[in-house]
Motif scaffolding. Structure first.
Motif, mmCIF file in Angstrom:
data_model
loop_
_atom_site.group_PDB
_atom_site.id
_atom_site.type_symbol
_atom_site.label_atom_id
_atom_site.label_comp_id
_atom_site.label_asym_id
_atom_site.label_seq_id
_atom_site.Cartn_x
_atom_site.Cartn_y
_atom_site.Cartn_z
ATOM 1 N N GLU A 26 -6.063 -2.245 -10.985
ATOM 2 C CA GLU A 26 -5.721 -3.624 -10.622
ATOM 3 C C GLU A 26 -5.134 -3.698 -9.216
ATOM 4 O O GLU A 26 -5.483 -4.582 -8.441
ATOM 5 N N VAL A 27 -4.246 -2.767 -8.887
ATOM 6 C CA VAL A 27 -3.625 -2.787 -7.559
ATOM 7 C C VAL A 27 -4.655 -2.459 -6.482
ATOM 8 O O VAL A 27 -4.659 -3.082 -5.412
ATOM 9 N N CYS A 28 -5.538 -1.524 -6.750
ATOM 10 C CA CYS A 28 -6.589 -1.209 -5.768
ATOM 11 C C CYS A 28 -7.526 -2.401 -5.578
ATOM 12 O O CYS A 28 -8.006 -2.646 -4.470
ATOM 13 N N GLY A 29 -7.756 -3.147 -6.641
ATOM 14 C CA GLY A 29 -8.637 -4.306 -6.560
ATOM 15 C C GLY A 29 -8.003 -5.502 -5.878
ATOM 16 O O GLY A 29 -8.697 -6.327 -5.285
ATOM 17 N N THR A 30 -6.675 -5.593 -5.961
ATOM 18 C CA THR A 30 -5.950 -6.703 -5.342
ATOM 19 C C THR A 30 -4.668 -6.175 -4.698
ATOM 20 O O THR A 30 -3.572 -6.423 -5.182
ATOM 21 N N PRO A 31 -4.818 -5.406 -3.611
ATOM 22 C CA PRO A 31 -3.622 -4.868 -2.957
ATOM 23 C C PRO A 31 -2.715 -6.002 -2.492
ATOM 24 O O PRO A 31 -3.188 -7.059 -2.088
ATOM 25 N N GLY A 32 -1.431 -5.764 -2.593
ATOM 26 C CA GLY A 32 -0.460 -6.772 -2.186
ATOM 27 C C GLY A 32 0.011 -7.645 -3.328
ATOM 28 O O GLY A 32 0.768 -8.581 -3.130
ATOM 29 N N THR A 33 -0.439 -7.336 -4.530
ATOM 30 C CA THR A 33 -0.010 -8.096 -5.697
ATOM 31 C C THR A 33 1.454 -7.786 -6.010
ATOM 32 O O THR A 33 1.961 -6.717 -5.672
ATOM 33 N N PRO A 59 -1.788 0.455 -2.873
ATOM 34 C CA PRO A 59 -2.182 1.843 -3.139
ATOM 35 C C PRO A 59 -1.942 2.692 -1.893
ATOM 36 O O PRO A 59 -2.111 2.222 -0.774
ATOM 37 N N THR A 60 -1.533 3.909 -2.104
ATOM 38 C CA THR A 60 -1.439 4.861 -1.005
ATOM 39 C C THR A 60 -2.852 5.385 -0.742
ATOM 40 O O THR A 60 -3.763 5.116 -1.534
ATOM 41 N N PRO A 61 -3.051 6.148 0.318
ATOM 42 C CA PRO A 61 -4.387 6.738 0.513
ATOM 43 C C PRO A 61 -4.835 7.565 -0.707
ATOM 44 O O PRO A 61 -6.003 7.484 -1.109
ATOM 45 N N SER A 62 -3.907 8.316 -1.297
ATOM 46 C CA SER A 62 -4.256 9.080 -2.512
ATOM 47 C C SER A 62 -4.617 8.145 -3.654
ATOM 48 O O SER A 62 -5.549 8.408 -4.422
ATOM 49 N N GLY A 63 -3.863 7.045 -3.770
ATOM 50 C CA GLY A 63 -4.138 6.064 -4.809
ATOM 51 C C GLY A 63 -5.483 5.395 -4.618
ATOM 52 O O GLY A 63 -6.224 5.163 -5.578
ATOM 53 N N LEU A 81 -8.144 7.922 -5.716
ATOM 54 C CA LEU A 81 -8.240 8.016 -7.169
ATOM 55 C C LEU A 81 -8.813 6.722 -7.741
ATOM 56 O O LEU A 81 -9.626 6.751 -8.669
ATOM 57 N N GLY A 82 -8.417 5.590 -7.188
ATOM 58 C CA GLY A 82 -8.960 4.308 -7.641
ATOM 59 C C GLY A 82 -10.470 4.258 -7.476
ATOM 60 O O GLY A 82 -11.189 3.765 -8.358
ATOM 61 N N ALA A 83 -10.969 4.775 -6.359
ATOM 62 C CA ALA A 83 -12.418 4.811 -6.128
ATOM 63 C C ALA A 83 -13.100 5.736 -7.134
ATOM 64 O O ALA A 83 -14.183 5.420 -7.645
ATOM 65 N N GLU A 84 -12.469 6.860 -7.439
ATOM 66 C CA GLU A 84 -13.023 7.777 -8.446
ATOM 67 C C GLU A 84 -13.072 7.109 -9.817
ATOM 68 O O GLU A 84 -14.058 7.240 -10.543
ATOM 69 N N MET A 117 -16.297 6.343 -12.141
ATOM 70 C CA MET A 117 -16.368 6.795 -13.534
ATOM 71 C C MET A 117 -16.675 5.620 -14.465
ATOM 72 O O MET A 117 -17.504 5.729 -15.373
ATOM 73 N N ARG A 118 -15.994 4.493 -14.229
ATOM 74 C CA ARG A 118 -16.189 3.316 -15.061
ATOM 75 C C ARG A 118 -17.637 2.805 -14.945
ATOM 76 O O ARG A 118 -18.264 2.482 -15.944
#
Length: 165
Positions: free
Chosen positions: A40-47, A92-96, A99-102, A106-107
């Motif tokens: 959710e955070v990766c999809g809408t950063p700044g939430t 998200p951080t760069p690591s986040g 992982l969010g992209a991974e 997967m999904r």
């Protein structure tokens, strides 16, 4: 009865998706709940935390604990909002982001594989049914097995002594 058939189908779906084991990792070291928050955070950063809790249908304290774990792992960052420093923005951080992209990949593979198992002529019907079910759940308001205040709904026993919500 239709209610029984629906309940059985939903339980099979929940089991099939692995939702019953909420603490099981969806990927190394990240729980299913953390995957949902990170997605959710990766999809809408700044939430904000409140916006995230509303979107996930969870109380703020539950989401806050999950966010804390992701911050501790270096996957999310909290930054105070300029207009109100008591409210934080989740990013998200760069690591986040990685992982969010991974997780998204997967999904997409999982859902693609599932759709491939549905006869092509019935896919639209399945997707429309899922949309209708999601809309019905959203219109219901409170989480189905919880009351309006987020407390567990009263439970009763069936004739076999099994607890039923």
């Amino acid at each position: 009865m239709e209610e029984d058939r629906m309940g059985q189908a939903l339980r099979r779906i929940v089991r099939g998706l692995g939702v019953l084991d909420g603490d099981a990792p969806c990927c190394p070291g990240v729980t299913l709940a953390q995957c949902h928050v990170l997605t959710e955070v990766c999809g809408t950063p700044g939430t904000s935390l409140g916006e995230l809790a509303d979107r996930l249908g969870l109380d703020k304290s539950t989401v806050s604990r999950t966010v804390e774990a992701l911050v501790a792992r270096g996957l999310l960052d909290r930054q105070p909002r300029r207009e109100n420093r008591r409210c934080v923005t989740l990013l998200p951080t760069p690591s986040g982001e990685g992982l969010g992209a991974e997780l998204e990949a997967m999904r997409r593979r999982l859902y693609g594989d599932l759709l491939d198992r549905v006869p092509e002529a019935r896919r639209t019907q399945v997707l429309e049914g899922l949309d209708l079910l999601a809309e019905a759940l959203e219109a219901q308001g409170a989480t189905p097995f919880r009351g309006d205040e987020g407390q567990p709904a009263p439970k009763s026993m069936d004739q076999k002594g099994q607890c039923v919500p």
